[in-house]
Each structure stands twice: as structure tokens, then as C-alpha cells.
Design a protein around this motif. Structure first.
Motif, mmCIF file in Angstrom:
data_model
loop_
_atom_site.group_PDB
_atom_site.id
_atom_site.type_symbol
_atom_site.label_atom_id
_atom_site.label_comp_id
_atom_site.label_asym_id
_atom_site.label_seq_id
_atom_site.Cartn_x
_atom_site.Cartn_y
_atom_site.Cartn_z
ATOM 1 N N ALA A 192 9.435 -6.379 -10.527
ATOM 2 C CA ALA A 192 10.812 -5.896 -10.644
ATOM 3 C C ALA A 192 11.631 -6.194 -9.396
ATOM 4 C CB ALA A 192 10.817 -4.390 -10.899
ATOM 5 N N PHE A 193 12.926 -6.443 -9.606
ATOM 6 C CA PHE A 193 13.919 -6.449 -8.529
ATOM 7 C C PHE A 193 14.661 -5.111 -8.585
ATOM 8 C CE2 PHE A 193 15.122 -10.966 -6.897
ATOM 9 C CZ PHE A 193 13.819 -11.143 -6.456
ATOM 10 N N TYR A 194 14.789 -4.463 -7.409
ATOM 11 C CA TYR A 194 15.296 -3.090 -7.296
ATOM 12 C C TYR A 194 16.643 -3.063 -6.586
ATOM 13 C CZ TYR A 194 15.395 1.682 -5.225
ATOM 14 O OH TYR A 194 15.752 2.947 -4.804
ATOM 15 N N ASP A 235 6.006 3.305 -1.941
ATOM 16 C CA ASP A 235 7.383 2.916 -1.690
ATOM 17 C C ASP A 235 7.707 2.796 -0.202
ATOM 18 O OD1 ASP A 235 10.031 2.383 -2.228
ATOM 19 O OD2 ASP A 235 10.581 4.456 -2.580
ATOM 20 N N GLY A 236 6.679 2.726 0.653
ATOM 21 C CA GLY A 236 6.953 2.704 2.086
ATOM 22 C C GLY A 236 7.123 1.300 2.635
ATOM 23 N N TRP A 237 7.867 1.196 3.766
ATOM 24 C CA TRP A 237 8.064 -0.108 4.392
ATOM 25 C C TRP A 237 7.398 -0.133 5.756
ATOM 26 C CZ3 TRP A 237 10.622 -0.458 9.071
ATOM 27 C CH2 TRP A 237 11.459 0.612 9.427
ATOM 28 N N GLY A 238 7.191 -1.356 6.264
ATOM 29 C CA GLY A 238 6.583 -1.516 7.579
ATOM 30 C C GLY A 238 5.674 -2.725 7.619
ATOM 31 N N SER A 239 4.776 -2.737 8.572
ATOM 32 C CA SER A 239 3.833 -3.841 8.712
ATOM 33 C C SER A 239 2.831 -3.798 7.565
ATOM 34 C CB SER A 239 3.090 -3.736 10.043
ATOM 35 O OG SER A 239 2.211 -2.613 10.009
ATOM 36 N N PRO A 240 2.191 -4.919 7.259
ATOM 37 C CA PRO A 240 1.168 -4.916 6.204
ATOM 38 C C PRO A 240 0.090 -3.859 6.424
ATOM 39 C CG PRO A 240 1.753 -7.170 6.739
ATOM 40 C CD PRO A 240 2.460 -6.299 7.739
ATOM 41 N N THR A 241 -0.327 -3.656 7.683
ATOM 42 C CA THR A 241 -1.365 -2.660 7.956
ATOM 43 C C THR A 241 -0.904 -1.260 7.576
ATOM 44 O OG1 THR A 241 -2.282 -3.979 9.764
ATOM 45 C CG2 THR A 241 -2.803 -1.622 9.749
ATOM 46 N N LEU A 242 0.318 -0.903 7.969
ATOM 47 C CA LEU A 242 0.861 0.414 7.636
ATOM 48 C C LEU A 242 1.008 0.576 6.135
ATOM 49 C CD1 LEU A 242 2.085 3.116 8.483
ATOM 50 C CD2 LEU A 242 4.294 1.963 8.739
ATOM 51 N N LYS A 243 1.479 -0.441 5.467
ATOM 52 C CA LYS A 243 1.683 -0.367 4.025
ATOM 53 C C LYS A 243 0.342 -0.210 3.290
ATOM 54 C CE LYS A 243 4.823 -3.144 2.172
ATOM 55 N NZ LYS A 243 5.949 -2.298 1.755
ATOM 56 N N LYS A 244 -0.666 -0.949 3.739
ATOM 57 C CA LYS A 244 -1.983 -0.850 3.106
ATOM 58 C C LYS A 244 -2.603 0.533 3.341
ATOM 59 C CE LYS A 244 -3.354 -4.738 5.008
ATOM 60 N NZ LYS A 244 -4.231 -5.875 5.421
ATOM 61 N N ASP A 245 -2.414 1.078 4.550
ATOM 62 C CA ASP A 245 -2.929 2.414 4.840
ATOM 63 C C ASP A 245 -2.249 3.470 3.958
ATOM 64 O OD1 ASP A 245 -4.626 1.405 6.731
ATOM 65 O OD2 ASP A 245 -3.401 1.992 8.465
ATOM 66 N N LYS A 279 5.641 -1.607 -3.331
ATOM 67 C CA LYS A 279 6.975 -2.153 -3.053
ATOM 68 C C LYS A 279 6.948 -3.082 -1.851
ATOM 69 C CE LYS A 279 10.930 0.105 -3.531
ATOM 70 N NZ LYS A 279 12.096 1.009 -3.315
ATOM 71 N N LEU A 280 7.752 -4.143 -1.947
ATOM 72 C CA LEU A 280 7.950 -5.099 -0.854
ATOM 73 C C LEU A 280 9.434 -5.128 -0.500
ATOM 74 C CD1 LEU A 280 5.616 -7.784 -2.398
ATOM 75 C CD2 LEU A 280 5.154 -6.534 -0.279
ATOM 76 N N PHE A 281 9.731 -4.970 0.795
ATOM 77 C CA PHE A 281 11.112 -4.898 1.271
ATOM 78 C C PHE A 281 11.494 -6.214 1.952
ATOM 79 C CE2 PHE A 281 9.812 -0.533 0.944
ATOM 80 C CZ PHE A 281 10.957 0.218 0.690
ATOM 81 N N TYR A 282 12.489 -6.895 1.398
ATOM 82 C CA TYR A 282 12.927 -8.157 2.001
ATOM 83 C C TYR A 282 13.436 -7.969 3.425
ATOM 84 C CZ TYR A 282 12.515 -10.912 -2.284
ATOM 85 O OH TYR A 282 12.029 -11.585 -3.380
ATOM 86 N N TYR A 307 2.316 -2.761 -10.966
ATOM 87 C CA TYR A 307 3.778 -2.727 -10.868
ATOM 88 C C TYR A 307 4.145 -3.170 -9.451
ATOM 89 C CZ TYR A 307 8.566 -1.015 -10.657
ATOM 90 O OH TYR A 307 9.928 -0.933 -10.494
ATOM 91 N N ILE A 308 4.944 -4.220 -9.363
ATOM 92 C CA ILE A 308 5.378 -4.754 -8.062
ATOM 93 C C ILE A 308 6.898 -4.704 -8.024
ATOM 94 C CG2 ILE A 308 5.395 -6.750 -6.535
ATOM 95 C CD1 ILE A 308 2.604 -5.610 -6.968
ATOM 96 N N GLN A 309 7.414 -4.168 -6.940
ATOM 97 C CA GLN A 309 8.864 -4.013 -6.825
ATOM 98 C C GLN A 309 9.339 -4.631 -5.511
ATOM 99 O OE1 GLN A 309 11.111 -0.152 -5.766
ATOM 100 N NE2 GLN A 309 10.909 -0.070 -7.990
ATOM 101 N N TYR A 310 10.442 -5.391 -5.624
ATOM 102 C CA TYR A 310 11.073 -5.980 -4.435
ATOM 103 C C TYR A 310 12.408 -5.299 -4.191
ATOM 104 C CZ TYR A 310 7.725 -9.872 -4.422
ATOM 105 O OH TYR A 310 6.587 -10.628 -4.356
ATOM 106 N N GLN A 311 12.597 -4.852 -2.959
ATOM 107 C CA GLN A 311 13.886 -4.296 -2.547
ATOM 108 C C GLN A 311 14.473 -5.130 -1.417
ATOM 109 O OE1 GLN A 311 13.999 -0.065 -1.809
ATOM 110 N NE2 GLN A 311 15.841 -0.186 -0.594
#
Length: 341
Positions: A89-91, A280-290, A307-310, A337-341
């Protein structure tokens, strides 16, 4: 494929039959020639009023039981999107450049970018069909209280119909996302019911901006929903599915902290609604995976989202936007479910 529930008149007839079976047998009424009945006899002879609330409850219970029996046999209801697809999805909001990719770029440019992203996901996992989606924040938390002091604003009918039109033009499903501010789901969700009767329309709820229990305006604190709030949304959608003979709805629930969802074990599953707990959190890949591990993987409900934040994911030093391959190989379970913001 739509769920093949009984026609509406059959629902009422079946419910009436169940109701009649629960009532005591009527006494013999006087014969046509007997004119000596008292006024009390005349009153007693009148048919009992129909309890429409009970009829609806009986009908919904019958639908739920039938749905359960189908799920036990086949694993899901006809027309269910998950787990046989991955939703990408695009958000955002088509009237706002700041809320996400959905409204940040001109429509045609945005859809060209979306097609490239969809192709990347198809290439990363050819085994699972990709279902494109638009995720439009339709009731939006506000910094200003508004006339009723609830700090939220709903898109106009024209805007909602326009973004649904975009989805249909590009063979997408669409999520109408809800940020309640100081209001609540019971007050806000019924406003969206006319749109949810469309099979392509699904829903998202965002605890981050649910401030009723916090008592402050959105943005001051991170909000919260309890399991009972999620269950209300599930029951609301399940009723719409049953009444309109629709395939199951997908419900996304945003989450990136412990406190955003309480009592997750009490969330009730219903085959008419597919719940996605969405990191729904943003940050580095490590933070997001945690975060995904702590709040999604270790507190499972049904399906998972990511979610992935551009803009925000690339802000931390040395960070980058995770690729589809990274998401699929580094997260467990693999999000559907994959969402891009």
C-alpha cells in the motif's frame, strides 16, 4: 467471490422461527361464534410485538456460526485476501503533501512510482500474488479542537469518493484510516459505513492519535486502544460483511510501542474480519526490526504488517530504506501487509 449468505427475507424468516420456538404455546382462542370474550381476552389475543433487536442478534449469530463452520472446513471465507496475497500500500491523504506518498506527488507520478514498487515486491517473492492498495487517512487528528472539541476532521464526501475512484482505476483495494483524536471509534466508524459496503473498501485504526483516555490533544502523547476498542471495530466490520454479503474485510491496527495496544490477548478473531497488527515505527533497520519483534512478533494476534518511510527511515546516520528482500529475509513472520509512507 462473495459469501453466499441466505437472502435477507430468509434471514428474517429463520430468526422468526427461532423466536417463535422460544415462546410459550398460545391458549385456544374463542370460536368465531363466541362473542362473550372479555376485553382482557381481546388484548391477549393480539399478536406479540416483534423484538427486532433479538431478531438481528439471532441472524448475526447464525451468520457467525456459519462463518465458523466454513473456516473450520477450508481455513478461510470465500474472497479473503489474506494469507493468499501480500498487500502493498501507498499511505497518506490525497489532500495533504505532508502525510505520506499518497498525496506528496502528483497523481500520475505517484502511480508510476507505485508500479515500480509493486514490481519489486513481485520479484522479491514470486510465490505470493501482490494486492495493490491505497491507504487514505480519512478521519484525521488535528491540532485544533474544532467546534465540538474532539480534535479530528473527516475528509469530505467528494475527497473520499475521489480516492476510491483512484483505487478502482488502478485495480487497488483501499483502506480508510481513522485517527479519532478525543473522540472514539463508536462515534467515528459509523460515518464510514456507506463506503465500507463497497467490497474494495477496508479500514485502518490508529491508536497513536486515540487520546480519549489521555485527555490531551493529539501530538502531546502517544494514544492507546484496548482490546475492547479493537473488538468494537471487528464487530462493526463483521456486521457490514454479513448484512451486505461481502467478502471479509481487512482491518489494520497501527502499533509501534507497548502502550498503544493493551490486553492484546483479549482481541477476538472473527472470520469476517482479517486483523493486521501493523508495525508503524520509523528509524534505522535495526530499530525497526527490534520494534517488529517486541510489539508484533512476540504479541501475535493474526496477520502482520510493516511500514517503510520514504523520508524518516533514511534520517538516522547510516540508515536506509529497507528493500523488499531485506524485509522478507530479516523479519519473522514475513509481513503480509507492507505500507509505504
Amino acid at each position: 467471490m462473495l459469501i453466499s449468505f441466505l437472502p435477507r427475507h430468509a434471514v428474517v424468516a429463520a430468526a422468526l422461527g427461532l423466536l417463535a420456538a422460544s415462546l410459550p404455546a398460545c391458549k385456544n382462542s374463542p370460536s368465531e361464534g363466541d362473542k362473550t370474550g372479555t376485553a382482557a381476552d381481546s388484548i391477549a389475543a393480539k399478536p406479540a410485538p416483534i423484538d427486532t433487536i433479538k431478531l438481528k442478534a439471532l441472524a448475526m449469530r447464525r451468520d457467525s456460526l456459519r462463518a465458523d463452520s466454513i473456516v473450520k472446513k477450508s481455513g478461510q471465507l470465500p474472497g479473503a485476501i489474506l494469507p493468499g496475497h501480500r498487500i502493498v500500500a501507498f499511505y497518506g491523504n490525497i489532500r495533504s503533501k505532508g502525510m505520506g506518498i499518497l498525496g506528496r506527488e502528483p497523481k500520475d507520478q505517484m502511480f508510476r512510482k507505485f508500479e515500480k514498487v509493486l514490481a519489486e515486491w513481485r520479484a522479491a517473492d514470486p510465490s505470493l500474488p501482490v494486492q495493490p492498495a491505497l491507504h487514505n487517512v480519512t478521519i484525521t487528528a488535528q491540532g485544533a479542537a474544532g467546534k465540538d472539541g474532539k480534535y479530528r476532521l473527516m475528509n469530505s464526501k467528494a475527497t473520499i469518493e475521489e480516492v476510491i475512484g483512484w483505487a478502482k482505476e488502478h485495480n487497488c483495494i483501499i483502506f480508510l484510516d481513522v485517527q479519532v483524536g478525543l473522540s472514539n471509534l463508536r462515534a467515528e466508524l459509523p460515518k464510514l459505513e456507506p463506503y465500507l459496503k463497497d467490497p474494495i473498501v477496508h479500514m485502518g485504526i490508529d491508536p497513536e492519535f486515540a487520546m480519549e483516555t489521555k485527555g490531551v490533544r493529539p501530538g502531546k502523547k502517544i494514544g492507546t486502544y484496548d482490546a475492547k476498542d479493537v473488538n468494537y471495530a471487528v464487530n462493526f466490520l463483521a456486521r457490514i460483511v454479513s448484512e451486505n454479503h461481502l467478502p471479509p474485510k481487512v482491518l489494520t491496527v497501527h502499533r509501534f510501542t507497548q502502550g498503544m495496544i493493551s490486553n492484546y490477548k483479549n482481541i477476538k478473531l472473527d472470520p469476517r474480519v482479517q486483523i493486521v497488527m501493523h508495525m508503524d515505527g520509523w528509524g534505522s533497520p535495526t530499530l525497526k526490526k527490534d520494534s517488529y519483534h517486541d510489539y508484533i512478533q512476540t504479541q501475535p494476534v493474526q496477520y502482520t504488517g510493516f511500514k517503510l518511510f520514504y523520508e524518516y527511515d533514511i534520517k538516522p546516520k547510516g540508515s536506509h530504506l529497507m528493500t523488499p528482500t531485506e524485509v522478507l529475509t530479516q523479519l519473522n513472520p514475513k509481513p503480509l501487509y507492507i505500507q509505504y509512507q
